[in-house]
Motif scaffolding. Structure first.
Motif, mmCIF file in Angstrom:
data_model
loop_
_atom_site.group_PDB
_atom_site.id
_atom_site.type_symbol
_atom_site.label_atom_id
_atom_site.label_comp_id
_atom_site.label_asym_id
_atom_site.label_seq_id
_atom_site.Cartn_x
_atom_site.Cartn_y
_atom_site.Cartn_z
ATOM 1 N N GLY A 215 0.795 -1.215 0.000
ATOM 2 C CA GLY A 215 0.000 0.000 0.000
ATOM 3 C C GLY A 215 0.825 1.262 0.000
ATOM 4 N N GLY A 216 2.144 1.141 0.163
ATOM 5 C CA GLY A 216 3.011 2.308 0.127
ATOM 6 C C GLY A 216 2.851 3.238 1.301
ATOM 7 N N ARG A 217 2.419 2.712 2.434
ATOM 8 C CA ARG A 217 2.275 3.548 3.624
ATOM 9 C C ARG A 217 2.777 2.798 4.840
ATOM 10 N NH1 ARG A 217 -1.614 1.932 7.192
ATOM 11 N NH2 ARG A 217 -3.414 0.749 6.446
ATOM 12 N N ILE A 218 3.160 3.559 5.865
ATOM 13 C CA ILE A 218 3.522 2.938 7.135
ATOM 14 C C ILE A 218 2.244 2.583 7.890
ATOM 15 C CG2 ILE A 218 5.751 4.104 7.278
ATOM 16 C CD1 ILE A 218 4.477 6.055 9.301
ATOM 17 N N GLY A 219 2.401 1.837 8.965
ATOM 18 C CA GLY A 219 1.243 1.415 9.730
ATOM 19 C C GLY A 219 0.597 2.559 10.489
ATOM 20 N N GLN A 220 -0.670 2.403 10.756
ATOM 21 C CA GLN A 220 -1.421 3.333 11.602
ATOM 22 C C GLN A 220 -1.828 2.598 12.877
ATOM 23 O OE1 GLN A 220 -1.928 6.651 10.910
ATOM 24 N NE2 GLN A 220 -0.531 6.236 9.199
ATOM 25 N N PRO A 221 -1.967 3.320 13.992
ATOM 26 C CA PRO A 221 -2.341 2.642 15.234
ATOM 27 C C PRO A 221 -3.583 1.766 15.112
ATOM 28 C CG PRO A 221 -1.617 4.865 15.732
ATOM 29 C CD PRO A 221 -1.650 4.753 14.226
ATOM 30 N N ASP A 222 -4.567 2.230 14.344
ATOM 31 C CA ASP A 222 -5.796 1.438 14.209
ATOM 32 C C ASP A 222 -5.553 0.092 13.537
ATOM 33 O OD1 ASP A 222 -7.341 3.289 15.490
ATOM 34 O OD2 ASP A 222 -8.144 4.206 13.671
ATOM 35 N N ASP A 223 -4.439 -0.033 12.781
ATOM 36 C CA ASP A 223 -4.146 -1.317 12.150
ATOM 37 C C ASP A 223 -3.910 -2.418 13.177
ATOM 38 O OD1 ASP A 223 -4.227 -0.145 9.616
ATOM 39 O OD2 ASP A 223 -2.084 0.327 9.631
ATOM 40 N N VAL A 224 -3.492 -2.029 14.372
ATOM 41 C CA VAL A 224 -3.115 -3.002 15.398
ATOM 42 C C VAL A 224 -4.302 -3.397 16.269
ATOM 43 C CG1 VAL A 224 -1.456 -3.471 17.274
ATOM 44 C CG2 VAL A 224 -0.809 -1.946 15.404
ATOM 45 N N VAL A 225 -5.340 -2.561 16.286
ATOM 46 C CA VAL A 225 -6.447 -2.745 17.233
ATOM 47 C C VAL A 225 -7.110 -4.109 17.090
ATOM 48 C CG1 VAL A 225 -8.759 -1.962 17.859
ATOM 49 C CG2 VAL A 225 -6.924 -0.292 17.545
ATOM 50 N N GLU A 226 -7.433 -4.514 15.851
ATOM 51 C CA GLU A 226 -8.171 -5.762 15.678
ATOM 52 C C GLU A 226 -7.340 -6.977 16.088
ATOM 53 O OE1 GLU A 226 -11.423 -5.900 15.093
ATOM 54 O OE2 GLU A 226 -11.322 -3.709 15.114
ATOM 55 N N PHE A 227 -6.031 -6.917 15.857
ATOM 56 C CA PHE A 227 -5.169 -8.004 16.313
ATOM 57 C C PHE A 227 -5.265 -8.141 17.832
ATOM 58 C CE2 PHE A 227 -3.205 -7.203 12.211
ATOM 59 C CZ PHE A 227 -2.836 -8.463 11.785
ATOM 60 N N VAL A 228 -5.162 -7.018 18.531
ATOM 61 C CA VAL A 228 -5.185 -7.055 19.996
ATOM 62 C C VAL A 228 -6.553 -7.488 20.507
ATOM 63 C CG1 VAL A 228 -4.938 -5.671 22.100
ATOM 64 C CG2 VAL A 228 -3.335 -5.355 20.203
ATOM 65 N N ALA A 229 -7.626 -7.015 19.873
ATOM 66 C CA ALA A 229 -8.969 -7.435 20.284
ATOM 67 C C ALA A 229 -9.119 -8.949 20.159
ATOM 68 C CB ALA A 229 -10.019 -6.717 19.436
ATOM 69 N N PHE A 230 -8.654 -9.498 19.047
ATOM 70 C CA PHE A 230 -8.702 -10.944 18.864
ATOM 71 C C PHE A 230 -7.901 -11.665 19.952
ATOM 72 C CE2 PHE A 230 -6.191 -14.533 17.110
ATOM 73 C CZ PHE A 230 -7.198 -15.488 17.059
ATOM 74 N N LEU A 231 -6.696 -11.178 20.238
ATOM 75 C CA LEU A 231 -5.837 -11.847 21.221
ATOM 76 C C LEU A 231 -6.404 -11.767 22.637
ATOM 77 C CD1 LEU A 231 -2.340 -10.727 19.901
ATOM 78 C CD2 LEU A 231 -3.352 -13.012 19.755
ATOM 79 N N CYS A 232 -7.217 -10.759 22.905
ATOM 80 C CA CYS A 232 -7.839 -10.628 24.229
ATOM 81 C C CYS A 232 -9.123 -11.447 24.349
ATOM 82 C CB CYS A 232 -8.146 -9.160 24.525
ATOM 83 S SG CYS A 232 -6.690 -8.133 24.809
ATOM 84 N N SER A 233 -9.550 -12.051 23.255
ATOM 85 C CA SER A 233 -10.811 -12.796 23.251
ATOM 86 C C SER A 233 -10.581 -14.279 23.491
ATOM 87 C CB SER A 233 -11.528 -12.599 21.909
ATOM 88 O OG SER A 233 -10.915 -13.398 20.907
ATOM 89 N N ASP A 234 -11.669 -14.986 23.753
ATOM 90 C CA ASP A 234 -11.594 -16.432 23.950
ATOM 91 C C ASP A 234 -11.247 -17.171 22.659
ATOM 92 O OD1 ASP A 234 -12.210 -16.040 26.601
ATOM 93 O OD2 ASP A 234 -14.347 -16.486 26.358
ATOM 94 N N ALA A 235 -11.417 -16.499 21.522
ATOM 95 C CA ALA A 235 -11.085 -17.136 20.243
ATOM 96 C C ALA A 235 -9.588 -17.414 20.125
ATOM 97 C CB ALA A 235 -11.531 -16.258 19.084
ATOM 98 N N ALA A 236 -8.773 -16.709 20.921
ATOM 99 C CA ALA A 236 -7.321 -16.888 20.870
ATOM 100 C C ALA A 236 -6.814 -17.807 21.982
ATOM 101 C CB ALA A 236 -6.626 -15.530 20.966
ATOM 102 N N GLN A 237 -7.698 -18.608 22.535
ATOM 103 C CA GLN A 237 -7.365 -19.462 23.675
ATOM 104 C C GLN A 237 -6.180 -20.393 23.399
ATOM 105 O OE1 GLN A 237 -8.626 -19.426 26.729
ATOM 106 N NE2 GLN A 237 -7.461 -21.190 27.465
ATOM 107 N N HIS A 238 -6.027 -20.848 22.161
ATOM 108 C CA HIS A 238 -4.995 -21.836 21.845
ATOM 109 C C HIS A 238 -3.695 -21.184 21.361
ATOM 110 C CE1 HIS A 238 -3.678 -25.922 21.316
ATOM 111 N NE2 HIS A 238 -3.358 -25.735 20.048
ATOM 112 N N LEU A 239 -3.639 -19.858 21.388
ATOM 113 C CA LEU A 239 -2.473 -19.133 20.871
ATOM 114 C C LEU A 239 -1.681 -18.575 22.043
ATOM 115 C CD1 LEU A 239 -1.165 -18.203 18.198
ATOM 116 C CD2 LEU A 239 -2.558 -16.134 18.352
ATOM 117 N N SER A 240 -0.461 -19.039 22.220
ATOM 118 C CA SER A 240 0.338 -18.572 23.358
ATOM 119 C C SER A 240 1.813 -18.865 23.131
ATOM 120 C CB SER A 240 -0.122 -19.264 24.653
ATOM 121 O OG SER A 240 0.557 -18.731 25.777
#
Length: 251
Positions: A215-240
């Protein structure tokens, strides 16, 4: 994949500006209760005011904390425990990024500050938050690392060393505490547009990095939000115990 963090209690360090503030706002929009831990009182108040627009005031907790100060962290955790009685996730985000300097020219006092905030601080918060999570049946620790922690970059020896340490710490905590319900992940964004990054990186450097990213751009803070939301959820129970690199995407 669906994930739900509604009513999860998430503590975020360095939540007063930049990526931390974006995470606080993003997770609150997902329904989480958010504890804003930041160094400056004015930043805590500004973040709390922004959160008031997206969530109930009862779902926000603020504390001024130097993550490298063990007594301050211990007291902040005790206050959060007294208010809500549990914590479901800790996002270790507080960090200090110094100006790019060759290793032979670094100020060792500055190196110590980087290590204190970026690595020792993660040790301290983990030490005090993890037992509270265990008492509640388990929880998630998301350590914000960096691609600089896995890829050498000239001029960033102290920052890179601190983030490489975070990556190993993440795995060690997993090995020590997974059987107690603690799940740990290190999340490694690429160059992300924050006030701290803008203060030390030249426009030429930012443009050069952006040209190599999708995309020719650096990351934006909002790009990280969904990753963190997923990792804080029960859906990420097997990821550690692992490291997840992030690259910016078009959008």
């Amino acid at each position: 994949m669906e994930y739900d963090i509604s009513d999860k209690i998430v503590a975020i360090t360095g939540a007063g500006r930049g990526l931390g503030r974006a995470l606080a706002l993003g997770l609150a929009r997902h329904g989480a209760r958010v504890a804003v831990l930041t160094l400056e009182q004015d930043q805590a108040e500004e973040t709390a005011a922004e959160l008031a627009a997206v969530t109930d005031a009862d779902h926000v907790h603020t504390a001024c904390v130097d993550v490298a100060d063990e007594e301050q962290v211990r007291d902040a955790v005790a206050a959060l425990d007294q208010r809500w009685g549990r914590v479901d996730a800790l996002v270790n985000n507080a960090a200090f990024m110094p100006a790019m300097t060759p290793v032979v020219d670094v100020d060792i006092a500055l190196v110590r500050k980087v290590i204190d905030v970026n690595l020792i601080g993660y040790f301290i918060t983990t030490k005090y938050f993890a037992p509270l999570m265990v008492r509640g049946g388990g929880g998630r620790i998301v350590n914000i690392s960096s691609m600089i922690g896995v890829q050498a970059n000239p001029g960033q020896s102290a920052y890179a060393a601190s983030k490489a340490g975070v990556n190993i710490l993440t795995n060690v905590v997993h090995r020590e505490m997974a059987d107690q319900g603690i799940r740990t992940v290190a999340l490694a964004p690429g160059l992300t547009d924050t006030p701290g990054m803008r203060a030390i990186a030249s426009d030429e450097y930012i443009e050069r990095v952006a040209s190599a990213y999708p995309g020719g751009r650096i990351g934006q803070p909002d790009d990280v939000v969904e990753f963190v939301a997923f990792l804080c959820s029960d859906a990420a129970q097997h990821l550690s115990g692992t490291l997840l690199p992030i690259r910016p995407v078009t959008g």
